[in-house]
Design a protein around this motif. Structure first.
Motif, short mmCIF file in Angstrom:
data_model
loop_
_atom_site.label_atom_id
_atom_site.label_comp_id
_atom_site.label_asym_id
_atom_site.label_seq_id
_atom_site.Cartn_x
_atom_site.Cartn_y
_atom_site.Cartn_z
N ALA A 1 57.87 16.89 -11.50
CA ALA A 1 57.93 17.76 -10.24
C ALA A 1 56.26 17.75 -9.31
O ALA A 1 55.40 17.95 -10.08
CB ALA A 1 58.52 18.85 -10.12
N ALA A 2 56.45 17.54 -8.12
CA ALA A 2 54.87 17.81 -7.19
C ALA A 2 54.83 19.36 -7.39
O ALA A 2 55.58 20.01 -7.08
CB ALA A 2 55.18 17.15 -6.15
N ALA A 3 53.58 19.56 -7.49
CA ALA A 3 53.05 21.04 -7.20
C ALA A 3 53.17 21.36 -5.84
O ALA A 3 52.84 20.84 -5.03
CB ALA A 3 51.50 21.09 -7.73
N GLY A 4 53.82 22.55 -5.74
CA GLY A 4 54.14 23.26 -4.33
C GLY A 4 55.37 22.77 -3.91
O GLY A 4 55.61 23.13 -2.85
N GLY A 5 56.18 22.17 -4.30
CA GLY A 5 57.36 21.74 -3.88
C GLY A 5 58.20 22.97 -3.62
O GLY A 5 58.04 23.83 -4.34
N THR A 6 59.15 22.91 -2.67
CA THR A 6 59.87 24.03 -2.22
C THR A 6 61.40 23.82 -2.78
O THR A 6 61.88 22.79 -2.71
CB THR A 6 59.94 24.29 -0.85
N PRO A 7 61.89 24.89 -3.62
CA PRO A 7 63.38 24.59 -4.49
C PRO A 7 64.42 24.34 -3.17
O PRO A 7 65.33 23.57 -3.64
CB PRO A 7 63.55 25.94 -5.00
N ARG A 8 64.17 25.05 -2.10
CA ARG A 8 65.61 25.06 -1.32
C ARG A 8 64.96 25.24 0.24
O ARG A 8 63.94 26.14 0.51
CB ARG A 8 66.39 26.19 -1.62
#
Length: 325
Positions: free
Chosen positions: A275-282
């Motif tokens: 996963a990319a750092a800082g991604g938003t779950p929803r």
């Protein structure tokens, strides 16, 4: 009809907006320096459109070009998640210096209306989903280059309202959420998934790696619906206001990948990846505010994915796809 201007007119949303404004009979100044936007997106337009090869950070040139313009739609930016991580300096430079130049030029040239594109990235990981326009904007980590884009958009909102709010007739901001459609470039999740599925099918591996486990959700909105929302807001919305534009049809990235594979007639296995750092779950917008003005997305995700896949299969990834598309 009126004379209007669109910055970033050679970009994805900007080109669709330019075409729609011209189709409605507006005289349009299509402003872009074509470092990221593509001239081909503006080919075949009517005599109502004048294309200006101009850097949005050039305040003096903007001031010369804008007299007589009734509304400026400011969409120029360096978008695309890959660009946020790899070119944060350019993202910030175009985002911050661009809105400063636009704001000053609108005041100096007497442009009455300013409509500014912001982004769902100003929330990062929103505390409420579906997300209303009223929650806090957050930059959680200034060391993470991903937030170069969200930070530039947050600053753009501040500049638009505080530079121009007491001077112009109308100042509005829209926050688009996960816009997609034909010819959106290659550095976005849907075209990247299309390319992965096509490569897997061609190689016979029949599997693609996702970014993370695919459980992240997004509410994707077809570009034609977004353009209709922008114009709906401009005509019926209030000054000094912020409106979400998007769809509330929320989907996981895993489900999205499956729909893309189905639209391509491919049987693909989905494999979790880093996963990319800082991604938003929803992420899903509450669009009640704009809906009250008559906005309603008309293109379903399945139909929009079908149209988008059809375009990308007919227009293979070019050799120069490492450009800022």
């Amino acid at each position: 009809m009126t004379k209007v201007a669109v910055t970033g007119a050679g970009g994805f949303i900007g080109a669709y907006l330019t075409r729609k404004l011209a189709a409605q009979g507006h005289e349009v100044l299509a402003i872009d320096n074509f470092v990221r936007g593509r001239p081909a997106r503006l080919e075949g337009l009517s005599d109502l459109v004048t294309v200006l090869d101009l850097d949005v950070r050039d305040q003096e040139a903007l001031t010369v070009a804008l007299p007589g313009v009734e509304a400026l739609f400011h969409l120029a930016a360096v978008n695309g998640t890959e660009n946020f991580y790899k070119r944060p300096r350019l993202v910030l430079d175009v985002g911050v210096r661009g809105i400063l130049a636009v704001a000053e030029a609108c005041i100096d040239a007497g442009v009455p209306d300013l409509v500014v594109a912001s982004s769902a990235e100003v929330y990062q990981t929103p505390a409420i989903v579906p997300t209303p326009e009223t929650i806090d904007m957050v930059i959680p980590d200034s060391l993470n280059p991903r937030y170069s884009y969200g930070g530039s958009k947050l600053i753009s909102e501040l500049i638009a309202f505080n530079y121009c709010g007491s001077t112009l007739r109308k100042v509005q901001v829209f926050r688009p959420h996960n816009i997609y459609g034909p010819d959106m470039g290659w550095k976005h999740v849907i075209p990247q998934l299309i390319a992965k599925v096509e490569a897997a099918r061609a190689s016979g591996t029949n599997s693609i790696e996702l970014q993370g486990d695919g459980s992240e959700t997004r509410a994707f909105c077809f570009v034609e619906d977004v353009v209709n929302g922008i114009l709906n807001m401009w005509h019926a919305g209030d000054t000094m206001n912020i409106y979400h534009i998007g769809s509330m049809e929320e989907v996981t990235i895993r489900d999205l990948a499956s729909r893309i594979a189905e639209a391509m007639g491919a049987d693909i296995t989905l494999v979790p990846g880093p996963a990319a750092a800082g991604g938003t779950p929803r992420r899903c917008p509450d669009i009640a505010k704009l809906s009250a003005l008559g906005y309603a997305p008309a293109v379903s995700l399945s139909e929009g994915v079908r149209r988008t896949v059809e375009w990308y299969l007919a227009n293979p990834q070019p050799a120069d796809s490492n450009l800022l598309l």
